[in-house]
Design an enzyme around this catalytic site. Structure first.
Site, PDB file in Angstrom:
ATOM      1  CB  SER A 162      11.237 -74.297 -11.499  1.00 43.11           C
ATOM      2  OG  SER A 162       9.816 -73.768 -11.191  1.00 43.11           O
TER       3      SER A 162
ATOM      4  CG  HIS B 290      57.459 -65.164   0.702  1.00 45.85           C
ATOM      5  ND1 HIS B 290      57.134 -64.481  -0.477  1.00 45.85           N
ATOM      6  CD2 HIS B 290      57.735 -64.182   1.628  1.00 45.85           C
ATOM      7  CE1 HIS B 290      57.309 -63.072  -0.154  1.00 45.85           C
ATOM      8  NE2 HIS B 290      57.732 -63.068   0.913  1.00 45.85           N
TER       9      HIS B 290
ATOM     10  CB  SER C  79      44.914 -95.415   0.399  1.00 51.42           C
ATOM     11  OG  SER C  79      45.265 -96.165  -1.043  1.00 51.42           O
TER      12      SER C  79
ATOM     13  CE  LYS D 210      48.085 -91.150   0.958  1.00 54.50           C
ATOM     14  NZ  LYS D 210      47.870 -91.429  -0.697  1.00 54.50           N
TER      15      LYS D 210
ATOM     16  CD  GLU E 125      42.701 -84.536   0.099  1.00 58.70           C
ATOM     17  OE1 GLU E 125      43.099 -84.674  -0.915  1.00 58.70           O
ATOM     18  OE2 GLU E 125      42.657 -85.283   0.850  1.00 58.70           O
TER      19      GLU E 125
ATOM     20  CE  LYS F 209      12.483 -70.028  -7.968  1.00 55.53           C
ATOM     21  NZ  LYS F 209      13.137 -69.295  -9.018  1.00 55.53           N
TER      22      LYS F 209
HETATM   23  N1  ARG Z   1       8.734 -70.725 -11.302  1.00 57.72           N
HETATM   24  C1  ARG Z   1       9.182 -69.229 -11.568  1.00 57.72           C
HETATM   25  C2  ARG Z   1      10.343 -68.819 -11.001  1.00 57.72           C
HETATM   26  O1  ARG Z   1      10.963 -69.610 -10.315  1.00 57.72           O
HETATM   27  C3  ARG Z   1       7.860 -68.537 -10.726  1.00 57.72           C
HETATM   28  C4  ARG Z   1       7.559 -67.094 -11.345  1.00 57.72           C
HETATM   29  C5  ARG Z   1       6.803 -67.429 -12.650  1.00 57.72           C
HETATM   30  N2  ARG Z   1       6.379 -66.189 -13.220  1.00 57.72           N
HETATM   31  C6  ARG Z   1       6.010 -66.261 -14.492  1.00 57.72           C
HETATM   32  N3  ARG Z   1       5.536 -65.261 -14.652  1.00 57.72           N
HETATM   33  N4  ARG Z   1       6.225 -67.172 -15.284  1.00 57.72           N
HETATM   34  O2  ARG Z   1      10.930 -67.815 -11.482  1.00 57.72           O
END
Ligand code: ARG
Length: 457
Positions: free
Chosen positions: A23, A156, A277, A283, A290, A325
């Site tokens: 991650s 409306h 445009s 335009k 938007e 996240k």
């Molecule tokens: N990268 C993990 C997360 O964002 C951190 C927590 C990981 N914990 C574990 N027991 N593998 O959720």
């Protein structure tokens, strides 16, 4: 690559599995909060004599160095690390030696990641509140500028009753005030410290969770360690607040797009916030509005993702939760970008008050005022309503307006008419007679602006 969790397993995973599991490509954004959290943890460990004061000092100094080096660009995130928590710990141990390995005493990545996310979202929530305040004050300034600019109010999307542009704008200020309120409320539940929950069951060390929570500026601690590591309600709440902000921005954007169209020509946007445009030279496209309207869709998606990740998830930590996240980061970053650009675009809006007034004069939007005039002369409202309808019908057939009918023509419908009728249907009077609290009169809009400004200062 060799893993920190080498022990029971050989900790040699497949490269594809490593990539899939990792991650750090997105949770690097938590680096500062992760480091600050670790510093507080080291202090707490020393405070409770779980590690020595010297070790804590070395840990804190090492962490401080890592923070500085990330910020000055000399330390870059290693994509081979599983996540930001592993990265920081690994660099720390490389830099200060075995002492670095003491940092993870009496905690787990499960409470660590929950802590980091809460710290990050506390900052982001404050940032959203402050951008919302700037936007709301900008709305107030525009409303002040156009508090007497008459335009048609719609229901409306049909011309309904005369209002002022200032009044219409202040409706959005009210939505943003509620958004600020909701964020402040959500903040209370983000502001609870999970660290010390450890993996899920708490710890055998004699820790001081309050000490750590207080050091990090939290209002209290999670009272159940399982909930401490399982809870992501605060992400759902924040994304839901953000989704509603986007709903408001999207409705506002839609109106701006309509008003800026050739058909309405109520406003023009500055060149800085429109695009041309590549083929049609005439335009001037309201791309910012938007895009804000379009990005509302992705933020709703973030909320749905978050809810769905949690649905049916057993307690306590599950790797599914790593997916939280990207959804919250995207929601938070998108809303801040949208609020900033929207504020600038709005500040650049100029109203074409002539056209607004013209549109207001054309749609019989003073017909209610005509009926009110007759009612005040003693007719029951329903009869007054009927007579006014017949008069509008006559005008439509004869291509006239209520203002261009003569008193004689009015008298054909009822003999209560006198020359005061022209005062009654005058658009400026129509607006300024709406003195009920929250109504469209200039004085009412002035009080709305004052109330919002007072609340924000
Ligand atoms: N990268 C993990 C997360 O964002 C951190 C927590 C990981 N914990 C574990 N027991 N593998 O959720």
């Amino acid at each position: 690559m060799a893993k920190m969790w080498e022990g029971v397993t050989k900790a040699q995973t497949d490269k594809l599995a490593d990539d899939f599991n990792s991650s750090i490509s997105f949770d690097y954004k938590l680096y500062k909060h992760d480091i600050l959290g670790s510093m507080a943890h080291a202090s707490m460990l020393a405070h409770k004599n779980i590690i020595s004061k010297e070790d804590a000092a070395a840990l804190i100094e090492g962490l401080q160095g890592i923070l500085e080096d990330i910020e000055n660009g000399t330390l870059t995130f290693n994509p081979d690390c599983e996540d930001i928590h592993m990265f920081v710990e690994q660099v720390l141990t490389e830099r200060i030696g075995d002492v670095g390995k003491k940092l993870h005493t009496a905690r787990s990545r499960n409470d660590q990641v929950a802590l980091d996310l809460r710290m990050y979202l506390k900052d982001q929530t404050q940032e959203i509140i402050s951008t919302l305040k700037t936007l709301t004050l900008t709305v107030c300034d525009k409303a002040e500028e156009y508090k007497s600019a008459i335009m048609p109010g719609y229901t409306h999307l049909q011309r309904a009753q005369p209002i002022t542009f200032g009044h219409q704008l202040m409706a959005y200020a009210m939505m943003f005030m509620r958004d600020i309120d909701r964020l402040k409320d959500a903040f209370k539940r983000i502001n609870v410290c999970p660290i010390g929950s450890c993996a899920l069951a708490g710890t055998t060390y004699d820790t001081d969770r309050e000490f750590e929570a207080e050091k990090l500026g939290f209002n209290g601690i999670a009272l159940n360690s399982i909930d401490g590591v399982s809870d992501r309600d605060f992400c759902v709440e924040l994304l839901s607040c953000i989704s509603l902000i986007m709903t408001h921005l999207s409705r506002f954007s839609e109106e701006i797009i309509l008003w800026a169209s050739w058909e309405f020509k109520f406003i023009s946007l500055s060149d800085e916030y429109t695009t041309g445009s590549s083929i049609m030279p005439q335009k001037k496209n309201p791309d910012m509005a938007e895009l804000v309207r379009g990005k509302t869709g992705r933020v709703y998606g973030d909320l749905m993702a978050m809810l769905t990740i949690l649905k049916g998830l057993p307690l306590a930590y599950n790797k599914d939760m790593q997916e939280d996240k990207e959804a919250v980061f995207d929601g938070v970053e998108t809303v801040i970008k949208c609020l900033n650009i929207f504020t600038k675009m709005l500040a650049s809006v100029t109203a074409n008050t002539e056209n607004m007034k013209k549109a207001a004069s054309e749609g019989f939007i003073n017909a209610t005022d005509l009926a009110d005039y007759l009612t005040k002369k003693g007719l029951p409202f329903r009869s007054a309503y009927k007579i006014s309808g017949q008069i509008v019908k006559k005008c439509t057939e004869e291509k006239k307006t209520l203002e261009t009918l003569t008193l004689e023509e009015y008298k054909q419908f009822s003999d209560v008419f006198d020359d005061k009728v022209f005062d009654a249907i005058d658009l400026v009077n129509c607006v300024n007679r709406r003195i009920s609290k929250g109504g469209t009169s200039v004085s009412s809009v002035e009080s709305q602006i004052q109330a919002v400004r007072n609340a924000l200062n």
